[in-house]
Motif scaffolding. Sequence first.
Motif, PDB file in Angstrom:
ATOM      1  N   GLY A 113       0.815  -1.222   0.000  1.00 50.16           N
ATOM      2  CA  GLY A 113       0.000   0.000   0.000  1.00 50.16           C
ATOM      3  C   GLY A 113       0.838   1.257   0.000  1.00 50.16           C
ATOM      4  N   LYS A 114       2.049   1.175  -0.548  1.00 54.90           N
ATOM      5  CA  LYS A 114       2.986   2.301  -0.502  1.00 54.90           C
ATOM      6  C   LYS A 114       2.488   3.514  -1.279  1.00 54.90           C
ATOM      7  N   THR A 115       2.001   3.286  -2.504  1.00 51.81           N
ATOM      8  CA  THR A 115       1.565   4.406  -3.339  1.00 51.81           C
ATOM      9  C   THR A 115       0.373   5.131  -2.720  1.00 51.81           C
ATOM     10  N   THR A 116      -0.607   4.378  -2.244  1.00 57.53           N
ATOM     11  CA  THR A 116      -1.767   4.995  -1.587  1.00 57.53           C
ATOM     12  C   THR A 116      -1.342   5.735  -0.327  1.00 57.53           C
ATOM     13  N   THR A 117      -0.377   5.164   0.406  1.00 59.51           N
ATOM     14  CA  THR A 117       0.108   5.800   1.636  1.00 59.51           C
ATOM     15  C   THR A 117       0.795   7.122   1.327  1.00 59.51           C
ATOM     16  N   CYS A 118       1.483   7.208   0.174  1.00 59.33           N
ATOM     17  CA  CYS A 118       2.091   8.476  -0.233  1.00 59.33           C
ATOM     18  C   CYS A 118       1.019   9.564  -0.330  1.00 59.33           C
ATOM     19  N   GLY A 119      -0.114   9.208  -0.952  1.00 60.55           N
ATOM     20  CA  GLY A 119      -1.213  10.158  -1.067  1.00 60.55           C
ATOM     21  C   GLY A 119      -1.785  10.541   0.285  1.00 60.55           C
ATOM     22  N   LYS A 120      -1.980   9.536   1.146  1.00 59.42           N
ATOM     23  CA  LYS A 120      -2.524   9.798   2.485  1.00 59.42           C
ATOM     24  C   LYS A 120      -1.597  10.715   3.275  1.00 59.42           C
ATOM     25  N   LEU A 121      -0.278  10.456   3.159  1.00 59.04           N
ATOM     26  CA  LEU A 121       0.691  11.285   3.875  1.00 59.04           C
ATOM     27  C   LEU A 121       0.685  12.706   3.321  1.00 59.04           C
ATOM     28  N   GLY A 122       0.556  12.820   1.987  1.00 53.74           N
ATOM     29  CA  GLY A 122       0.467  14.143   1.389  1.00 53.74           C
ATOM     30  C   GLY A 122      -0.732  14.915   1.908  1.00 53.74           C
ATOM     31  N   ARG A 123      -1.870  14.239   2.027  1.00 54.58           N
ATOM     32  CA  ARG A 123      -3.079  14.866   2.559  1.00 54.58           C
ATOM     33  C   ARG A 123      -2.855  15.316   3.992  1.00 54.58           C
ATOM     34  N   HIS A 124      -2.213  14.443   4.805  1.00 49.32           N
ATOM     35  CA  HIS A 124      -1.918  14.771   6.198  1.00 49.32           C
ATOM     36  C   HIS A 124      -1.057  16.029   6.275  1.00 49.32           C
ATOM     37  N   LEU A 125      -0.032  16.111   5.450  1.00 50.23           N
ATOM     38  CA  LEU A 125       0.867  17.269   5.482  1.00 50.23           C
ATOM     39  C   LEU A 125       0.164  18.534   4.980  1.00 50.23           C
ATOM     40  N   LYS A 126      -0.707  18.361   3.985  1.00 50.70           N
ATOM     41  CA  LYS A 126      -1.476  19.504   3.489  1.00 50.70           C
ATOM     42  C   LYS A 126      -2.350  20.077   4.599  1.00 50.70           C
ATOM     43  N   ASN A 127      -2.938  19.197   5.409  1.00 52.32           N
ATOM     44  CA  ASN A 127      -3.749  19.644   6.549  1.00 52.32           C
ATOM     45  C   ASN A 127      -2.905  20.328   7.620  1.00 52.32           C
ATOM     46  N   GLN A 128      -1.591  20.047   7.604  1.00 55.55           N
ATOM     47  CA  GLN A 128      -0.658  20.693   8.535  1.00 55.55           C
ATOM     48  C   GLN A 128      -0.111  21.999   7.958  1.00 55.55           C
ATOM     49  N   LYS A 129      -0.754  22.473   6.890  1.00 57.51           N
ATOM     50  CA  LYS A 129      -0.394  23.739   6.227  1.00 57.51           C
ATOM     51  C   LYS A 129       0.946  23.665   5.490  1.00 57.51           C
ATOM     52  N   ARG A 130       1.347  22.464   5.087  1.00 56.52           N
ATOM     53  CA  ARG A 130       2.536  22.327   4.262  1.00 56.52           C
ATOM     54  C   ARG A 130       2.124  22.166   2.797  1.00 56.52           C
ATOM     55  N   ARG A 131       3.098  22.289   1.910  1.00 54.75           N
ATOM     56  CA  ARG A 131       2.813  22.167   0.480  1.00 54.75           C
ATOM     57  C   ARG A 131       3.619  20.996  -0.092  1.00 54.75           C
ATOM     58  N   PRO A 132       3.032  19.790  -0.078  1.00 55.31           N
ATOM     59  CA  PRO A 132       3.770  18.605  -0.516  1.00 55.31           C
ATOM     60  C   PRO A 132       3.707  18.382  -2.026  1.00 55.31           C
ATOM     61  N   LEU A 133       4.752  17.746  -2.548  1.00 54.86           N
ATOM     62  CA  LEU A 133       4.811  17.332  -3.951  1.00 54.86           C
ATOM     63  C   LEU A 133       4.958  15.811  -3.980  1.00 54.86           C
ATOM     64  N   LEU A 134       4.044  15.136  -4.675  1.00 54.75           N
ATOM     65  CA  LEU A 134       4.127  13.687  -4.809  1.00 54.75           C
ATOM     66  C   LEU A 134       4.988  13.350  -6.026  1.00 54.75           C
ATOM     67  N   VAL A 135       5.894  12.365  -5.851  1.00 54.35           N
ATOM     68  CA  VAL A 135       6.819  12.014  -6.931  1.00 54.35           C
ATOM     69  C   VAL A 135       6.723  10.531  -7.264  1.00 54.35           C
ATOM     70  N   PRO A 136       6.190  10.169  -8.428  1.00 56.35           N
ATOM     71  CA  PRO A 136       6.128   8.764  -8.826  1.00 56.35           C
ATOM     72  C   PRO A 136       7.483   8.324  -9.396  1.00 56.35           C
ATOM     73  N   ALA A 137       8.214   7.509  -8.608  1.00 59.18           N
ATOM     74  CA  ALA A 137       9.547   7.059  -9.019  1.00 59.18           C
ATOM     75  C   ALA A 137       9.611   5.548  -9.193  1.00 59.18           C
ATOM     76  N   ASP A 138       8.451   4.892  -9.229  1.00 57.04           N
ATOM     77  CA  ASP A 138       8.403   3.452  -9.478  1.00 57.04           C
ATOM     78  C   ASP A 138       8.154   3.259 -10.974  1.00 57.04           C
ATOM     79  N   VAL A 139       9.234   2.962 -11.722  1.00 52.30           N
ATOM     80  CA  VAL A 139       9.125   2.851 -13.176  1.00 52.30           C
ATOM     81  C   VAL A 139       8.945   1.398 -13.631  1.00 52.30           C
TER      82      VAL A 139
END
Length: 453
Positions: A113-139
Motif C-alpha cells: 500500500g505504498k503508493t496509496t500511503t504516499c497520497g494519504k501522507l500528502g493529505r496529512h501534510l497539506k492539513n498541517q499547512k505544508r505544500r507537498p509534492l508527490l513524486v512517482p519514481a516506481d518505473v
Amino acid sequence: MFDSLSEKLESVFKKLRGQGVMTEDNIKEALREVRLALLEADVNFKVVKDFVESVRVKAVGTEVVQSLTPGQQVIKIVHDELVAVMGGNEDNGLNLSAKPPVAIMMVGLQGAGKTTTCGKLGRHLKNQKRRPLLVPADVYRPAAIEQLTTVGRQLGLEVFNSSADQKPVDICSAAMRFAELNGFDTVILDTAGRHQIDDFLMNELAEIKAAVLPLEILFVADAMTGQEAVNVAGGFNERLDITGVVLTKLDGDAKGGAALSVRAVTGKPVKFVGLGEKLDALEVFHADRLVSRILGMGDVLTLVEKAQSVFDEKETARLQQKLKKNQFDLEDFLAQLQQIKKMGSLESLMGMIPGMGKMMKQMQGAQPSENEMKRIEAIIRSMTPGERANHGIINGSRRLRIAKGSGTTVQEVNQLLKRFTEAQKVVKQLQKLGPKGLLKGMGGLGKGMLPFG
C-alpha cells in the motif's frame, strides 16, 4: 485486527479481578496465559519473552496502590509494559526541520500500500499547512505512475511529471529541483518495490538516498503479513537505516503481531498507521492509544481529534441554536450523518469509546449498522426540501413515493419518522427542564413519577 487478542487478554484480566490477594503463583498463571495470547497473535517470541519477564518482575515486586485492587495493579503493569514495547510516549512526528524542500522517501515491498500511503501522507501534510509534492519514481510496476497521479488528483495534490523510461534516481533529483523552484516544502518519493528484498532494489534505493538526502525514510509495512513484515523491516533498516515505519491495513483481520513487534525488533518508531482504503484513513501512531484499544479501554483522544477535524465550529453552533429553539429537522439530521461518516466506520468509532467495543460484540448486530445508516440517508434524500423541513406534512401517498425513491419500504419510512419525532420530543423536554430540572425529574423516579411528565 486485535479482536482475538483483546478477547483473550480480557479473559485473563477477568480472572485477575476476581483475586482478592495476588500471589507469585497466580501472577505466574496469569502471565502464562498472557504469553500464550501474545504468541498466538503472532508477536515476536523474543519480544514476548522479554515482555512477560518484565511484567513478572514488576508485578511480584510492587506495592499495591491504595486505589487499585491487586488484579487491577497487574492489568496496569501489563498496559504500561505494552506501551513501552511499542515505543512508549516517544515523539513520532516527522522530522521536517531542514531547509525546504524536505525529502521523505517511502520504501517497502510491492502490495504493502505504498503508493496509496504516499497520497494519504500528502493529505496529512497539506492539513498541517505544508505544500507537498508527490513524486512517482516506481518505473517498473505497470500503471504505478498513473496510480499516484490519480491519487494526487483526488486529493488536490501536485504530482511531479515522470515517465517509465526515466531512471528513478534522475526522477527524484529532478523533482527536488522542481520543488525548490516552485515553492514546495515537502517532497514525497514513491519508490519501487519488489516481492522480496534483492540487491538491485536496495542499490537503487541507496542511490536515491545519496542523491536527495531524505530527512525521513519510512518503511511501509503490510500489517496483515505478520512477522514477515517485521523481518522485511529489519532488512530495509539494515541497508537504508530507515527512520520510521508506517503500518498499513491495521483495520484487517490479521492477528496484529507485527504492530506489537516492529518497534522492539527494529528499534525504529511506528510513525503512522493506515486504518482503511479511504484516502483520509491515516493516523499518527500513539502507542498508549493503540494499547488502550487492545485492552478494551477505548481511545477517546483519537475520537475527539477525528471530531475536531470533521465538524465545523460555525455549523455546530448553528445546530445548537436550532436545538434550543426545537427547530432541528431532517435536513440537519442528514448533515450530521454525513459528518459522522467522514470520521470513519461506525465500528471503529464505537471501538474508541471505553467499554463500547465489548458491548457491541455482546449486542451481536443490534447496534446501528453501516447499511442502516445508508438506508436512513437514502430515505431522507428521497424527500423534498419541504418534507425535510417539516416532516409532519408527510402523508400516506408521500410515504409511498419516498419508499419507492429510496428503495425501501413504507414501514421503514414510518420507522424513521417515528424515531425522529420521539427524539424531537425528548430534546424539547430536556430544553424545558434544564440541568436542575432534569435531575429533579430523574429523582422522582423513586416515587413512581416519570422524569419528563
